[in-house]
Design a protein around this motif. Structure first.
Motif, PDB file in Angstrom:
ATOM      1  N   GLY A  83       0.818  -1.212   0.000  1.00 20.89           N
ATOM      2  CA  GLY A  83       0.000   0.000   0.000  1.00 20.89           C
ATOM      3  C   GLY A  83       0.851   1.261   0.000  1.00 20.89           C
ATOM      4  O   GLY A  83       0.590   2.216  -0.747  1.00 20.89           O
ATOM      5  N   ALA A  84       1.889   1.271   0.843  1.00 18.47           N
ATOM      6  CA  ALA A  84       2.791   2.422   0.892  1.00 18.47           C
ATOM      7  C   ALA A  84       3.524   2.587  -0.439  1.00 18.47           C
ATOM      8  O   ALA A  84       3.702   3.710  -0.939  1.00 18.47           O
ATOM      9  CB  ALA A  84       3.796   2.245   2.025  1.00 18.47           C
ATOM     10  N   TYR A  85       3.931   1.454  -1.009  1.00 17.95           N
ATOM     11  CA  TYR A  85       4.605   1.494  -2.314  1.00 17.95           C
ATOM     12  C   TYR A  85       3.711   2.117  -3.383  1.00 17.95           C
ATOM     13  O   TYR A  85       4.142   2.973  -4.160  1.00 17.95           O
ATOM     14  CB  TYR A  85       5.007   0.079  -2.735  1.00 17.95           C
ATOM     15  N   VAL A  86       2.450   1.697  -3.416  1.00 23.76           N
ATOM     16  CA  VAL A  86       1.514   2.193  -4.427  1.00 23.76           C
ATOM     17  C   VAL A  86       1.353   3.707  -4.305  1.00 23.76           C
ATOM     18  O   VAL A  86       1.376   4.437  -5.302  1.00 23.76           O
ATOM     19  CB  VAL A  86       0.154   1.476  -4.303  1.00 23.76           C
ATOM     20  N   VAL A  87       1.200   4.207  -3.076  1.00 20.94           N
ATOM     21  CA  VAL A  87       0.998   5.648  -2.870  1.00 20.94           C
ATOM     22  C   VAL A  87       2.253   6.438  -3.241  1.00 20.94           C
ATOM     23  O   VAL A  87       2.189   7.423  -3.994  1.00 20.94           O
ATOM     24  CB  VAL A  87       0.578   5.932  -1.413  1.00 20.94           C
ATOM     25  N   VAL A  88       3.401   6.016  -2.719  1.00 15.94           N
ATOM     26  CA  VAL A  88       4.650   6.745  -2.971  1.00 15.94           C
ATOM     27  C   VAL A  88       5.028   6.672  -4.455  1.00 15.94           C
ATOM     28  O   VAL A  88       5.335   7.695  -5.085  1.00 15.94           O
ATOM     29  CB  VAL A  88       5.791   6.192  -2.098  1.00 15.94           C
ATOM     30  N   SER A  89       4.977   5.475  -5.010  1.00 15.66           N
ATOM     31  CA  SER A  89       5.359   5.306  -6.409  1.00 15.66           C
ATOM     32  C   SER A  89       4.388   6.020  -7.332  1.00 15.66           C
ATOM     33  O   SER A  89       4.788   6.627  -8.333  1.00 15.66           O
ATOM     34  CB  SER A  89       5.417   3.814  -6.751  1.00 15.66           C
ATOM     35  N   GLY A  90       3.090   5.961  -7.008  1.00 12.23           N
ATOM     36  CA  GLY A  90       2.102   6.653  -7.834  1.00 12.23           C
ATOM     37  C   GLY A  90       2.292   8.158  -7.820  1.00 12.23           C
ATOM     38  O   GLY A  90       2.176   8.823  -8.859  1.00 12.23           O
ATOM     39  N   ALA A  91       2.606   8.718  -6.644  1.00 15.05           N
ATOM     40  CA  ALA A  91       2.839  10.159  -6.552  1.00 15.05           C
ATOM     41  C   ALA A  91       4.092  10.560  -7.337  1.00 15.05           C
ATOM     42  O   ALA A  91       4.097  11.577  -8.055  1.00 15.05           O
ATOM     43  CB  ALA A  91       2.974  10.578  -5.091  1.00 15.05           C
ATOM     44  N   LEU A  92       5.159   9.765  -7.212  1.00 15.72           N
ATOM     45  CA  LEU A  92       6.370  10.039  -7.983  1.00 15.72           C
ATOM     46  C   LEU A  92       6.104   9.945  -9.484  1.00 15.72           C
ATOM     47  O   LEU A  92       6.580  10.775 -10.267  1.00 15.72           O
ATOM     48  CB  LEU A  92       7.480   9.063  -7.593  1.00 15.72           C
ATOM     49  N   SER A  93       5.334   8.940  -9.885  1.00 19.41           N
ATOM     50  CA  SER A  93       5.005   8.776 -11.302  1.00 19.41           C
ATOM     51  C   SER A  93       4.189   9.946 -11.822  1.00 19.41           C
ATOM     52  O   SER A  93       4.357  10.378 -12.964  1.00 19.41           O
ATOM     53  CB  SER A  93       4.236   7.469 -11.519  1.00 19.41           C
ATOM     54  N   ALA A  94       3.276  10.457 -10.989  1.00 19.39           N
ATOM     55  CA  ALA A  94       2.454  11.590 -11.403  1.00 19.39           C
ATOM     56  C   ALA A  94       3.328  12.804 -11.717  1.00 19.39           C
ATOM     57  O   ALA A  94       3.178  13.451 -12.761  1.00 19.39           O
ATOM     58  CB  ALA A  94       1.442  11.928 -10.303  1.00 19.39           C
ATOM     59  N   GLY A  95       4.255  13.120 -10.802  1.00 23.00           N
ATOM     60  CA  GLY A  95       5.147  14.245 -11.045  1.00 23.00           C
ATOM     61  C   GLY A  95       6.081  14.000 -12.206  1.00 23.00           C
ATOM     62  O   GLY A  95       6.362  14.908 -13.000  1.00 23.00           O
ATOM     63  N   TYR A  96       6.542  12.765 -12.320  1.00 24.13           N
ATOM     64  CA  TYR A  96       7.531  12.389 -13.334  1.00 24.13           C
ATOM     65  C   TYR A  96       6.931  12.422 -14.737  1.00 24.13           C
ATOM     66  O   TYR A  96       7.417  13.146 -15.620  1.00 24.13           O
ATOM     67  CB  TYR A  96       8.041  10.998 -12.992  1.00 24.13           C
ATOM     68  N   PHE A  97       5.860  11.671 -14.950  1.00 25.47           N
ATOM     69  CA  PHE A  97       5.278  11.593 -16.293  1.00 25.47           C
ATOM     70  C   PHE A  97       4.556  12.882 -16.671  1.00 25.47           C
ATOM     71  O   PHE A  97       4.565  13.287 -17.841  1.00 25.47           O
ATOM     72  CB  PHE A  97       4.337  10.394 -16.398  1.00 25.47           C
ATOM     73  N   ARG A 111      -4.957   9.709 -10.207  1.00 26.32           N
ATOM     74  CA  ARG A 111      -5.027   8.772 -11.330  1.00 26.32           C
ATOM     75  C   ARG A 111      -3.835   7.815 -11.357  1.00 26.32           C
ATOM     76  O   ARG A 111      -3.990   6.620 -11.604  1.00 26.32           O
ATOM     77  CB  ARG A 111      -5.105   9.547 -12.652  1.00 26.32           C
ATOM     78  N   LEU A 112      -2.634   8.337 -11.085  1.00 26.15           N
ATOM     79  CA  LEU A 112      -1.445   7.477 -11.148  1.00 26.15           C
ATOM     80  C   LEU A 112      -1.372   6.530  -9.969  1.00 26.15           C
ATOM     81  O   LEU A 112      -0.917   5.386 -10.110  1.00 26.15           O
ATOM     82  CB  LEU A 112      -0.180   8.323 -11.245  1.00 26.15           C
ATOM     83  N   ILE A 113      -1.825   6.954  -8.800  1.00 24.58           N
ATOM     84  CA  ILE A 113      -1.868   6.038  -7.655  1.00 24.58           C
ATOM     85  C   ILE A 113      -2.852   4.909  -7.942  1.00 24.58           C
ATOM     86  O   ILE A 113      -2.566   3.727  -7.679  1.00 24.58           O
ATOM     87  CB  ILE A 113      -2.253   6.800  -6.370  1.00 24.58           C
ATOM     88  N   LEU A 114      -4.015   5.247  -8.504  1.00 25.50           N
ATOM     89  CA  LEU A 114      -4.993   4.219  -8.861  1.00 25.50           C
ATOM     90  C   LEU A 114      -4.442   3.296  -9.939  1.00 25.50           C
ATOM     91  O   LEU A 114      -4.633   2.069  -9.880  1.00 25.50           O
ATOM     92  CB  LEU A 114      -6.291   4.879  -9.333  1.00 25.50           C
TER      93      LEU A 114
END
Length: 271
Positions: A102-116, A140-143
């Motif tokens: 769960g923590a991975y999904v939130v952190v990685s999704g937030a990083l992906s949102a800023g990145y992409f 959207r990216l976290i989901l």
């Protein structure tokens, strides 16, 4: 953010430079974004240390599916037993698995949102705002990250019961990766929802058939993996150096893929 185009790209007014040259022209401006793949590589500190202390060399091909970092070029040493790879290490105790994912999904999704989101803005406007991109695309990216984790679990967990299905699962994963690899890029470039981006991605792949690009990325990443992995296996300092080297390299692959998807979708990019 550029408006979506429903028709095929205008080849008369489209880019004429090779995608490698166009990638290099954007890379200098987008270089601060390399901190994202550097961070995701360094978060896996346990695997980074194990890699530095192990001998060997990796030959790893990575298709254009998501965010590149060191671990798309180097295979970390595998110990016995089952574990799950996360940005902050490998956790084996089952009670910690769900909250860790769960923590991975939130952190990685937030990083992906800023990145992409920043890559999309960078290639279409020449400017980017990482924090604004996180706000715009974060949910959207976290989901999307959560959906990918569920899909991978549904695909590979049956292998525990029926191991001979492994080859079938790998082939299925490659096919799905090819059919939907533009999804995250379309989501950011055309500001679409997840379902709309996935449908649009499939339409673009069916129409443009970018198999040559898909395979070319795999070949180039495999070639890059050899020197990067040699550095990563040259002790702990070498592993950290490899993460630093792989960060802008991974960013380049993501930018190249974003440019390819923008070309397929008819989205204008700046020089």
């Amino acid at each position: 953010m550029s408006r979506p185009s429903s028709g095929p790209p205008d080849t008369d007014g489209g880019p004429t430079e090779p995608i490698a040259e166009r990638t290099l022209s954007h890379l200098g401006r987008l270089l601060p974004l390399a901190l994202v793949p550097l961070a995701t590589a360094l978060f896996r500190a346990r695997e980074l240390l194990a890699t530095g202390n192990a001998d060997g060399v990796s030959l790893r091909a990575s298709f254009p599916v998501y965010r590149y970092d060191l671990w798309n070029f180097v295979d970390p040493p595998r110990g016995g037993g089952a574990s799950v790879s996360l940005p902050f290490g490998s956790l084996e105790p089952l009670p910690l698995l769900a909250p860790a994912i769960g923590a991975y999904v939130v952190v990685s999704g937030a990083l992906s949102a800023g990145y992409f989101g920043s890559i999309a803005d960078g290639i279409t406007t020449g400017r980017f705002d990482f924090v604004a991109a996180v706000r715009r695309f974060g949910v959207r990216l976290i989901l999307l990250e959560a959906l990918v984790v569920v899909a991978l679990a549904a695909l590979f967990l049956p292998l525990i019961v029926v191991p001979p299905l492994f080859v079938v699962a790998i082939v299925a994963a490659l096919v799905v990766s090819y059919l939907y690899f533009p999804t995250v890029y379309v989501l950011a470039l055309e500001d679409r929802g997840i379902r709309s981006a996935a449908v649009r991605a499939r339409e673009l792949v069916d129409r443009d058939r970018p198999l040559g690009f898909f395979l070319a990325v795999a070949v180039v990443t495999a070639l890059c993996s050899v020197p990067v992995s040699l550095l990563a296996h040259a002790g702990p300092a070498g592993a950290v150096a490899a993460a630093v080297v792989a960060a802008p390299l991974g960013l380049a692959f993501n930018v190249a893929t974003a440019l390819k998807v923008a070309e397929m979708a008819g989205v204008e990019t700046v020089e």
